[in-house]
Design a protein around this motif. Structure first.
Motif, short mmCIF file in Angstrom:
data_model
loop_
_atom_site.label_atom_id
_atom_site.label_comp_id
_atom_site.label_asym_id
_atom_site.label_seq_id
_atom_site.Cartn_x
_atom_site.Cartn_y
_atom_site.Cartn_z
N THR A 182 0.85 -1.38 0.11
CA THR A 182 -0.17 -0.10 -0.04
C THR A 182 1.01 1.18 0.05
OG1 THR A 182 -1.69 -1.27 1.37
CG2 THR A 182 -1.85 1.00 1.28
N ARG A 183 0.51 2.09 -0.81
CA ARG A 183 1.33 3.43 -0.68
C ARG A 183 0.36 4.52 -0.24
NH1 ARG A 183 3.25 4.88 -6.07
NH2 ARG A 183 4.87 5.98 -5.48
N TYR A 184 1.12 5.32 0.40
CA TYR A 184 0.53 6.41 1.27
C TYR A 184 0.87 7.72 0.97
CZ TYR A 184 -1.07 2.66 4.25
OH TYR A 184 -1.60 1.34 4.92
N ILE A 185 0.07 8.88 0.78
CA ILE A 185 0.28 10.24 1.06
C ILE A 185 -0.31 10.81 2.12
CG2 ILE A 185 0.18 12.36 -0.13
CD1 ILE A 185 -0.12 10.78 -2.77
N ILE A 186 0.63 11.43 3.16
CA ILE A 186 0.06 11.54 4.45
C ILE A 186 0.41 13.17 4.87
CG2 ILE A 186 0.27 11.37 6.95
CD1 ILE A 186 0.55 8.07 6.43
N ASN A 187 -0.49 13.64 5.39
CA ASN A 187 -0.41 15.16 5.76
C ASN A 187 -0.72 15.09 7.34
OD1 ASN A 187 -0.71 17.85 6.53
ND2 ASN A 187 -1.45 18.35 4.49
N PRO A 188 0.39 15.46 8.31
CA PRO A 188 -0.10 15.47 9.49
C PRO A 188 -0.90 16.71 10.20
CG PRO A 188 2.17 16.37 9.32
CD PRO A 188 1.68 15.98 7.87
N GLY A 189 -1.26 17.72 9.19
CA GLY A 189 -1.93 18.77 9.84
C GLY A 189 -1.06 19.72 10.21
N SER A 190 -1.56 21.08 10.57
CA SER A 190 -0.69 22.08 10.83
C SER A 190 -0.36 22.36 12.36
CB SER A 190 -1.27 23.30 10.09
OG SER A 190 -0.65 24.69 10.83
N VAL A 191 0.96 22.56 12.64
CA VAL A 191 1.09 22.83 13.90
C VAL A 191 0.59 24.34 14.40
CG1 VAL A 191 3.12 23.61 15.67
CG2 VAL A 191 3.46 21.56 13.96
N GLY A 192 0.81 25.31 13.59
CA GLY A 192 0.52 26.57 13.91
C GLY A 192 -0.65 27.33 13.59
N GLN A 193 -1.33 26.82 12.61
CA GLN A 193 -2.80 27.32 12.15
C GLN A 193 -3.52 26.24 11.64
OE1 GLN A 193 -3.52 29.58 8.16
NE2 GLN A 193 -3.05 31.06 9.45
N PRO A 194 -4.04 25.33 12.48
CA PRO A 194 -5.13 23.99 11.86
C PRO A 194 -6.29 24.94 11.29
CG PRO A 194 -4.31 23.80 14.16
CD PRO A 194 -3.90 25.26 13.83
N ARG A 195 -6.77 23.96 10.29
CA ARG A 195 -7.91 24.49 9.37
C ARG A 195 -8.94 23.62 9.24
NH1 ARG A 195 -4.51 27.43 4.48
NH2 ARG A 195 -3.38 28.80 5.69
N GLY A 197 -11.10 22.77 11.86
CA GLY A 197 -12.02 22.84 12.95
C GLY A 197 -11.48 22.44 14.37
N ASP A 198 -10.40 21.94 14.43
CA ASP A 198 -9.89 21.73 15.77
C ASP A 198 -8.93 22.57 15.94
OD1 ASP A 198 -8.32 20.73 17.89
OD2 ASP A 198 -8.63 18.47 17.09
N PRO A 199 -8.86 23.63 16.90
CA PRO A 199 -7.81 24.62 17.03
C PRO A 199 -6.30 23.95 17.69
CG PRO A 199 -9.53 24.77 18.75
CD PRO A 199 -9.75 23.77 17.65
N ARG A 200 -6.49 22.79 18.01
CA ARG A 200 -5.12 22.37 18.66
C ARG A 200 -4.17 22.05 17.94
NH1 ARG A 200 -7.02 17.01 21.61
NH2 ARG A 200 -8.26 16.85 19.57
N ALA A 201 -2.96 22.30 18.03
CA ALA A 201 -1.76 22.11 17.11
C ALA A 201 -1.78 20.85 16.63
CB ALA A 201 -0.35 22.29 18.08
N ALA A 202 -1.27 20.20 15.54
CA ALA A 202 -1.49 19.05 14.87
C ALA A 202 -0.14 18.50 14.45
CB ALA A 202 -2.25 19.13 13.53
N TYR A 203 0.14 17.28 14.85
CA TYR A 203 1.48 16.78 14.33
C TYR A 203 1.36 15.06 14.22
CZ TYR A 203 2.48 15.50 19.27
OH TYR A 203 2.71 14.55 20.22
N GLY A 204 2.60 14.61 13.77
CA GLY A 204 2.47 13.29 13.34
C GLY A 204 3.69 12.55 14.12
N ILE A 205 3.54 11.30 14.50
CA ILE A 205 4.84 10.39 14.87
C ILE A 205 4.76 9.24 13.75
CG2 ILE A 205 5.87 8.85 16.54
CD1 ILE A 205 5.98 11.53 17.40
N LEU A 206 5.69 9.37 12.92
CA LEU A 206 5.98 8.18 12.01
C LEU A 206 7.08 7.01 12.60
CD1 LEU A 206 6.20 6.77 9.27
CD2 LEU A 206 8.05 8.20 8.49
N ASN A 207 6.52 5.70 12.73
CA ASN A 207 7.63 4.76 13.15
C ASN A 207 7.85 3.78 12.09
OD1 ASN A 207 8.77 2.74 14.60
ND2 ASN A 207 7.64 3.08 16.59
N THR A 208 8.89 3.83 11.52
CA THR A 208 9.27 3.17 10.35
C THR A 208 9.64 1.67 10.60
OG1 THR A 208 11.79 3.75 10.41
CG2 THR A 208 10.13 4.92 8.91
N ASP A 209 9.99 1.27 11.87
CA ASP A 209 10.00 -0.22 12.64
C ASP A 209 8.69 -0.81 12.81
OD1 ASP A 209 12.91 0.22 12.41
OD2 ASP A 209 12.74 1.31 14.34
#
Ligand code: ZN
Length: 246
Positions: A182-195, A197-209
């Motif tokens: 499966t191939r993925y295109i992933i956007n973690p969302g925005s840290v400083g200006q989410p759009r 509807g959730d005002p909390r800062a967004a980020y991601g954790i990628l674990n390649t193992d």
């Protein structure tokens, strides 16, 4: 390897600090997908904080490129342009030099990184399923990480046999098991200006193992950033939207 994945910080130091505190010990390395600056009140501090990680890969976003004159500031709407003009006047020589050295796309063996999209790493907003096919053709790895839309997004397509593209808007706390074939295109969302509807800062954790991608959210003191935006004389809309996450 565990990666902290951050995008679209947009000079919001409070949101960036909250992400760093929340993610503590969950990562070995940092992937920054562009737009360190623009919109918010702390451009130098955000670029310096990102560049201080022991192990970090940094991309340039459209705002970063515009602030150092690498793309036309006329491509932006009035509010963004006003903030970019303010930002240009604030940037230290060191920060401007660092931003000038960044690219909007980089390829690593396990994944591609693009600010906006694999085929158009500066400008394309990847929000719709029909955009997936040509973009899958623009990279060869199983995963491409993107930013730019400020909306957490996951495109997934099985390759053997080739299936439909699935598009999902993940919520904070969601975790994706990265399936083989499966191939993925992933956007973690925005840290400083989410759009989304959730005002909390967004980020991601990628674990390649473990082959997982976690979508995370963390609250930060929005009113502190809003106050700084107003004191700086930046457009009030940029303060207002942080509280509603739009
Ligand atoms: Zn952005």
């Amino acid at each position: 390897m565990r990666y902290l994945v951050v995008a679209d910080v947009h000079s919001n130091l409070e949101a960036l600090e909250a992400v760093i505190s929340d993610a503590v010990e969950a990562y070995d390395s940092v992937l920054f997908l562009g737009d360190a600056i623009g919109y918010g009140p702390n451009p130098n501090e955000c670029v310096e904080r990102l560049s201080r990680f022991a192990d970090v890969v940094m991309l340039a976003g459209n705002h970063d490129l515009a602030a150092v004159g690498a793309v036309d500031i006329g491509m932006f709407n009035d509010t963004a342009r006003t903030a970019l003009e303010w930002t240009r006047g604030m940037l230290s020589a060191d920060v401007a030099r660092l931003l000038q050295s960044l690219q909007p796309r980089l390829d690593q063996p396990d994944f591609a990184l693009a600010h906006a999209s694999p085929r158009n790493p500066v400008w394309e907003y990847m929000l719709e399923r029909y955009q997936a096919s040509p973009n899958y053709q623009a990279f060869t790895q199983p995963l491409c990480l993107i930013g730019h839309t400020h909306v957490p997004t996951e495109f997934a397509q099985t390759t053997a046999p080739q299936g439909e593209v699935n598009l999902r808007i993940p919520r904070g706390g969601d975790s994706t098991g990265l399936a083989p074939s499966t191939r993925y295109i992933i956007n973690p969302g925005s840290v400083g200006q989410p759009r989304d509807g959730d005002p909390r800062a967004a980020y991601g954790i990628l674990n390649t193992d473990a082959e997982t991608f976690d979508f995370r959210r963390v609250s930060y003191p929005v009113e502190v950033t809003q106050h700084k935006i107003r004191v700086a004389g930046l457009p009030d809309q940029l303060a207002y939207r942080l509280a509603i996450g739009r």
